[in-house]
Design an enzyme around this catalytic site. Sequence first.
Site, PDB file in Angstrom:
ATOM      1  N   GLY A 123      -4.483  11.294   2.976  1.00  0.00           N
ATOM      2  CA  GLY A 123      -3.808  10.246   3.741  1.00  0.00           C
ATOM      3  C   GLY A 123      -4.244   8.865   3.300  1.00  0.00           C
ATOM      4  O   GLY A 123      -5.036   8.200   3.986  1.00  0.00           O
ATOM      5  N   TYR A 124      -3.734   8.417   2.160  1.00  0.00           N
ATOM      6  CA  TYR A 124      -4.051   7.094   1.642  1.00  0.00           C
ATOM      7  C   TYR A 124      -2.845   6.158   1.766  1.00  0.00           C
ATOM      8  O   TYR A 124      -2.842   5.215   2.537  1.00  0.00           O
ATOM      9  CB  TYR A 124      -4.475   7.178   0.177  1.00  0.00           C
ATOM     10  CG  TYR A 124      -5.929   7.519  -0.078  1.00  0.00           C
ATOM     11  CD1 TYR A 124      -6.744   8.058   0.915  1.00  0.00           C
ATOM     12  CD2 TYR A 124      -6.494   7.320  -1.330  1.00  0.00           C
ATOM     13  CE1 TYR A 124      -8.064   8.378   0.672  1.00  0.00           C
ATOM     14  CE2 TYR A 124      -7.824   7.631  -1.592  1.00  0.00           C
ATOM     15  CZ  TYR A 124      -8.607   8.162  -0.587  1.00  0.00           C
ATOM     16  OH  TYR A 124      -9.913   8.466  -0.841  1.00  0.00           O
ATOM     17  N   SER A 125      -1.811   6.398   0.974  1.00  0.00           N
ATOM     18  CA  SER A 125      -0.683   5.462   0.860  1.00  0.00           C
ATOM     19  C   SER A 125       0.053   5.288   2.183  1.00  0.00           C
ATOM     20  O   SER A 125       0.172   6.221   2.985  1.00  0.00           O
ATOM     21  CB  SER A 125       0.306   5.961  -0.201  1.00  0.00           C
ATOM     22  OG  SER A 125      -0.272   5.947  -1.483  1.00  0.00           O
ATOM     23  N   GLU A 240     -10.042  12.308  -8.289  1.00  0.00           N
ATOM     24  CA  GLU A 240      -8.608  12.528  -8.477  1.00  0.00           C
ATOM     25  C   GLU A 240      -8.200  12.210  -9.906  1.00  0.00           C
ATOM     26  O   GLU A 240      -7.312  12.850 -10.469  1.00  0.00           O
ATOM     27  CB  GLU A 240      -7.822  11.642  -7.505  1.00  0.00           C
ATOM     28  CG  GLU A 240      -6.316  11.790  -7.629  1.00  0.00           C
ATOM     29  CD  GLU A 240      -5.573  10.876  -6.668  1.00  0.00           C
ATOM     30  OE1 GLU A 240      -4.595  11.343  -6.050  1.00  0.00           O
ATOM     31  OE2 GLU A 240      -5.954   9.706  -6.532  1.00  0.00           O
ATOM     32  N   SER A 362       0.654   2.747  -9.181  1.00  0.00           N
ATOM     33  CA  SER A 362       1.607   2.505 -10.260  1.00  0.00           C
ATOM     34  C   SER A 362       0.879   2.122 -11.544  1.00  0.00           C
ATOM     35  O   SER A 362      -0.264   1.654 -11.528  1.00  0.00           O
ATOM     36  CB  SER A 362       2.587   1.387  -9.872  1.00  0.00           C
ATOM     37  OG  SER A 362       1.904   0.144  -9.825  1.00  0.00           O
ATOM     38  N   GLU A 364       1.333  -0.375 -13.441  1.00  0.00           N
ATOM     39  CA  GLU A 364       1.004  -1.798 -13.471  1.00  0.00           C
ATOM     40  C   GLU A 364      -0.308  -2.068 -12.730  1.00  0.00           C
ATOM     41  O   GLU A 364      -1.181  -2.815 -13.204  1.00  0.00           O
ATOM     42  CB  GLU A 364       2.144  -2.620 -12.858  1.00  0.00           C
ATOM     43  CG  GLU A 364       3.423  -2.621 -13.664  1.00  0.00           C
ATOM     44  CD  GLU A 364       4.243  -1.346 -13.531  1.00  0.00           C
ATOM     45  OE1 GLU A 364       5.224  -1.184 -14.271  1.00  0.00           O
ATOM     46  OE2 GLU A 364       3.899  -0.488 -12.684  1.00  0.00           O
TER      47      GLU A 364
END
Length: 379
Positions: A123-125, A240, A362, A364
């Site tokens: 549960g991060y993003s 990860e 992402s 970037e």
Amino acid sequence: MSLREEARAWLEESLSGEFAGARGLGGPGREHEAYELRRAWERHLGAHGWTCLGWPRRYGGRAASIGDQVAFHEEYARAGAPARLGLIGEGLIGPTILDFGTAEQKDRFLPPVQRGDELWCQGYSEPEAGSDLAGVRTRARLEGGEWVITGQKVWTSLAQWADWCFALCRTEEGSQRHRGLSYLLVPMRQPGVEVRPIVQLTGTSEFNEVFFDGARTAAGNILGAPGDGWRVAMATLGYERGVSTLGQQIGFRRELAEVIAAARRTGAIDDPVLRDRIVRAWLELEIMRLNALRVLRPSPDSRPGPEASITKLYWSEWHRRLGELAQAVQGRAGLVAGDDGTLGELQRLYLFSRADTIYAGSSEIQRTIIAERTLGLPR
């Protein structure tokens, strides 16, 4: 008998009979396949000591050397064994608990992961905190000996099956950015937790939205100190983007083999440009493996070093190119779905891999992290 020989013999025997139908199942865009069979396979692996090989024996591991762990991953791939449902538990939260957990937390949470009895999600993003994880808004407050959690997570892989979630939450009122965050271990099967699937380009739903509306977890289910969640979360990201990719590469090798087989069927293997792209894909996958081994190299504090920072950027860009190559070797046939709208394996690979350079940070953002935090360049 070496561990490699033992693993090879055991996998050959186990992937016959009851689990013969599990060969090759699962993986990106295909996690919906044969869930019950693959869950039984997780427990079968655990019961015979083939999960969490590097963990201490006290928690069900084998205290296996890096070389033996690599050998097992290679034999697992060679046998065509199914994609693992327990990788988030074994590869991410397990090592984090070993590093930051109390003795009680280790005794409670590690053995069920090793046995395949409990699955985890991450549960991060959040909708406003994806690649910029420091923008987390999900909140938790202590109330009557429990953390009460309110907020939303998104792109939560396998949340529909998970028993537990490790969630980054803001626990200090008025805190901003990296400060005031805590790393909580939250049971998924309770009132106040709602999981909504996100339908992907592939038509499948292995990513989810997770809504916390007064969900609860015990006050002791926190890794590290309150407010120290950022440091713990970054350690998890190191796993990860490092060690756990050895398991991920099992699926990558299988997909590359399918691309090569398709190129031979269609005659694309005779095209010198496509042949060069295939060779490059193979070479880059070997480099990915070697970098994972470099990350596995012991460090003074046993945690991943800066080498892990490049891993996510590398594999996601590679996998997206592999998807494009999968379409190219099929020719025009790759543009057409089946009569009933179903996708072929290589079509699914192409569509799913479009997301790889976006989720979990992402490309970037990854380049910025590498520049500023690993290379020390100015902002």
